[in-house]
Design a protein around this motif. Structure first.
Motif, PDB file in Angstrom:
ATOM      1  N   GLN A 186      16.481  76.674 115.954  1.00 42.02           N
ATOM      2  CA  GLN A 186      16.041  76.314 114.773  1.00 42.02           C
ATOM      3  C   GLN A 186      14.445  76.514 114.778  1.00 42.02           C
ATOM      4  O   GLN A 186      13.888  76.807 114.110  1.00 42.02           O
ATOM      5  CB  GLN A 186      16.465  74.858 114.336  1.00 42.02           C
ATOM      6  N   SER A 187      13.783  75.914 116.135  1.00 42.47           N
ATOM      7  CA  SER A 187      12.450  75.741 116.240  1.00 42.47           C
ATOM      8  C   SER A 187      11.993  77.007 116.464  1.00 42.47           C
ATOM      9  O   SER A 187      10.758  77.639 116.065  1.00 42.47           O
ATOM     10  CB  SER A 187      12.233  74.869 117.527  1.00 42.47           C
ATOM     11  N   GLN A 209      19.195  84.575 111.998  1.00 43.26           N
ATOM     12  CA  GLN A 209      20.455  84.532 111.341  1.00 43.26           C
ATOM     13  C   GLN A 209      20.675  82.836 110.961  1.00 43.26           C
ATOM     14  O   GLN A 209      19.901  82.010 111.718  1.00 43.26           O
ATOM     15  CB  GLN A 209      21.562  84.740 112.742  1.00 43.26           C
ATOM     16  N   LYS A 210      21.561  82.571 110.112  1.00 45.41           N
ATOM     17  CA  LYS A 210      21.616  81.367 109.704  1.00 45.41           C
ATOM     18  C   LYS A 210      23.076  81.029 110.165  1.00 45.41           C
ATOM     19  O   LYS A 210      24.128  81.756 109.898  1.00 45.41           O
ATOM     20  CB  LYS A 210      21.762  81.148 108.124  1.00 45.41           C
ATOM     21  N   LEU A 211      23.260  79.995 111.096  1.00 46.92           N
ATOM     22  CA  LEU A 211      24.329  79.926 111.944  1.00 46.92           C
ATOM     23  C   LEU A 211      24.954  78.251 111.714  1.00 46.92           C
ATOM     24  O   LEU A 211      24.226  77.816 111.206  1.00 46.92           O
ATOM     25  CB  LEU A 211      24.294  80.058 113.407  1.00 46.92           C
ATOM     26  N   LYS A 212      26.150  78.080 111.763  1.00 48.69           N
ATOM     27  CA  LYS A 212      26.719  76.798 111.641  1.00 48.69           C
ATOM     28  C   LYS A 212      27.191  76.402 112.887  1.00 48.69           C
ATOM     29  O   LYS A 212      28.061  77.209 113.751  1.00 48.69           O
ATOM     30  CB  LYS A 212      27.779  76.711 110.720  1.00 48.69           C
ATOM     31  N   VAL A 213      27.106  75.050 113.300  1.00 49.67           N
ATOM     32  CA  VAL A 213      27.183  74.365 114.760  1.00 49.67           C
ATOM     33  C   VAL A 213      28.800  74.606 114.932  1.00 49.67           C
ATOM     34  O   VAL A 213      29.434  74.778 116.032  1.00 49.67           O
ATOM     35  CB  VAL A 213      26.652  73.086 114.994  1.00 49.67           C
ATOM     36  N   LEU A 228      18.253  83.180 120.444  1.00 49.18           N
ATOM     37  CA  LEU A 228      19.482  83.438 119.806  1.00 49.18           C
ATOM     38  C   LEU A 228      20.705  84.202 120.628  1.00 49.18           C
ATOM     39  O   LEU A 228      21.972  83.794 120.525  1.00 49.18           O
ATOM     40  CB  LEU A 228      19.032  84.636 118.748  1.00 49.18           C
ATOM     41  N   ILE A 229      20.233  85.118 121.709  1.00 50.31           N
ATOM     42  CA  ILE A 229      21.241  85.691 122.531  1.00 50.31           C
ATOM     43  C   ILE A 229      22.033  84.668 123.426  1.00 50.31           C
ATOM     44  O   ILE A 229      23.148  84.677 123.684  1.00 50.31           O
ATOM     45  CB  ILE A 229      20.565  86.573 123.323  1.00 50.31           C
ATOM     46  N   LEU A 247       8.906  81.895 114.599  1.00 47.88           N
ATOM     47  CA  LEU A 247       9.149  83.387 114.287  1.00 47.88           C
ATOM     48  C   LEU A 247       8.491  83.514 112.696  1.00 47.88           C
ATOM     49  O   LEU A 247       7.789  84.207 112.440  1.00 47.88           O
ATOM     50  CB  LEU A 247      10.431  84.084 114.286  1.00 47.88           C
ATOM     51  N   GLU A 248       9.015  82.743 111.813  1.00 41.75           N
ATOM     52  CA  GLU A 248       8.609  82.942 110.468  1.00 41.75           C
ATOM     53  C   GLU A 248       7.027  82.583 110.388  1.00 41.75           C
ATOM     54  O   GLU A 248       6.255  83.347 109.570  1.00 41.75           O
ATOM     55  CB  GLU A 248       9.223  81.895 109.551  1.00 41.75           C
TER      56      GLU A 248
END
Length: 414
Positions: free
Chosen positions: A350-351, A231-235, A398-399, A356-357
């Motif tokens: 992010q890491s 997911q792309k999240l914003k702080v 992520l969780i 994962l990618e």
């Protein structure tokens, strides 16, 4: 818990079968079913496990009892504190007559006294009890979220171990199709790794069972693939969401309300009480020294006002005021801590997302080599191992980031 699991076996039995036979369709292939001979497992989805956890966890039960007690106290706190006192006094009794011809009148006195609390005491007591009930309730919610998070991570650890066991089993099945002298040694290595993983799975499953607090021979068996899309999240959005939804902040605010209510209670406690009383005295007719006396009746009314040292000693007032300031400082610190936690966890995410990618790309590159001899199979198995680990770290991070921002939905482990 045993009865519960028997029900779950009926409800989720088909899920367990499909999970064992079709696990990891996300990898583009079917993993072998997880086999167990010396341990009694029962497959259970994460959502069902968390529901049972919230119902049976011992620490949550204690918190719920404390909350129920506080609510019960709050319901009674608004009742007037009358403290009625009933008095009966019999006339003086002498062991001998004070002088010749004296007659004891044997009077009877009935009295009643009640307490009229000082102004503001009752309302302050009621407000404080309600604030305490709210604080206990918020603490219960915080405990529930904390236990849930721990349980989710334990569940993921168990699921990772199970998936790795199945990955090794797939490699063992493929080794049986390879004609090579080195296959025997490789099979022994994989079987040894499987043995360790089976023991680890049992360890994590006992941990899951321990969180529920049940004594049962059936161990929870996790379900899922750990394939969660990045997911792309914003702080900034995460911080804003956390400032509105984090249960710790709700608890801090409840502590402030309780401290303020206690301060008002201390102030009201310095107001004096009034103790009005009424007395009825009756002396029956009697004769003394030849003189006859008729029935004597009288009524008396009195008011007592106890004056304690509370009017002179204000140390309790200072302590209550300082407690309010302390809780306000704690709230400011909690908000600052949230910003730090989310920023740090976002960096970790992010890491984890990059790992994962990379792992997914490496897995896709060597996927076709799993059937091209021993070396190709070993490269594929290493890539699959790394992919499972990368998915585990990604899911956990992520969780955690979601929960730190106040999103407490049950995660979908697919």
């Amino acid at each position: 818990m045993k009865a519960k699991y028997i029900k779950l076996s009926l409800v989720f039995g088909w899920v367990f079968i499909s999970t064992c036979l079709l696990t990891h369709s996300s990898y583009g292939q079917t993993l072998p079913p997880f086999q167990f001979s010396d341990t009694n497992y029962q497959a259970i989805p994460l959502g069902a496990y968390l529901a049972e956890l919230n119902e049976k966890n011992h620490s949550l039960k204690v918190k719920k009892l404390n909350s129920d007690s506080a609510i019960s106290i709050a319901k009674q706190a608004g009742m007037p504190n009358l403290n009625p006192i009933l008095t009966y006094a019999r006339g003086s009794i002498y062991t001998q007559a004070p002088y010749a011809g004296y007659t004891n009148p044997s009077s009877n006195t009935l009295g009643a006294t009640v307490t009229i609390e000082g102004w503001g005491k009752r309302s302050a007591r009621e407000a404080y009890a309600q604030a305490e009930a709210n604080r206990q309730l918020s603490e219960m919610v915080v405990e529930a979220r904390s236990v849930e998070t721990q349980a989710i991570f334990n569940y993921i650890d168990a699921l990772r171990t199970k998936l790795l066991w199945q990955s090794y089993q797939l490699a063992l099945d493929k080794l049986n199709t390879i004609k090579s002298a080195s296959v025997i040694a490789q099979k022994a290595e994989f079987q040894a790794a499987q043995k360790v993983l089976a023991n680890d799975l049992k360890y994590y499953s006992y941990g899951l069972l321990g969180l529920i607090g049940a004594q049962d021979h059936q161990l929870p068996l996790p379900m899922g693939t750990l394939k969660i899309e990045p997911q792309k999240l914003k702080v900034e959005e995460l911080v804003d969401q956390a400032q509105n939804n984090r249960v710790e902040l709700v608890t801090n605010k409840a502590f402030i309300e309780s401290a303020n209510a206690n301060l008002e209670l201390v102030k009201a406690g310095k107001n004096p009480d009034f103790l009005p009383g009424i007395y009825y005295n009756e002396t029956p007719p009697y004769t003394s020294s030849g003189v006859g006396y008729g029935t004597q009746k009288s009524f008396s009314f009195l008011v007592s006002i106890p004056l304690g040292n509370g009017m002179l000693n204000n140390s309790d007032l200072i302590a209550a005021s300082n407690s309010v300031t302390e809780q306000e400082v704690n709230l400011i610190a909690a908000k600052s801590k949230i910003i730090t936690e989310i920023n740090q966890t976002y960096l970790q995410y992010q890491s984890a997302r990059d790992r994962l990618e990379t792992s997914t790309n490496a897995y896709n590159q060597v996927k076709s080599s799993q059937n091209s001899g021993l070396q190709g199979l070993l490269r594929f198995r290493d890539a699959e191992y790394e992919l499972i680990d990368a998915r585990t770290v990604h899911a956990k991070t992520l969780i955690l980031l979601q929960r730190l921002s106040g999103n407490f939905e049950v995660p979908n482990l697919n």
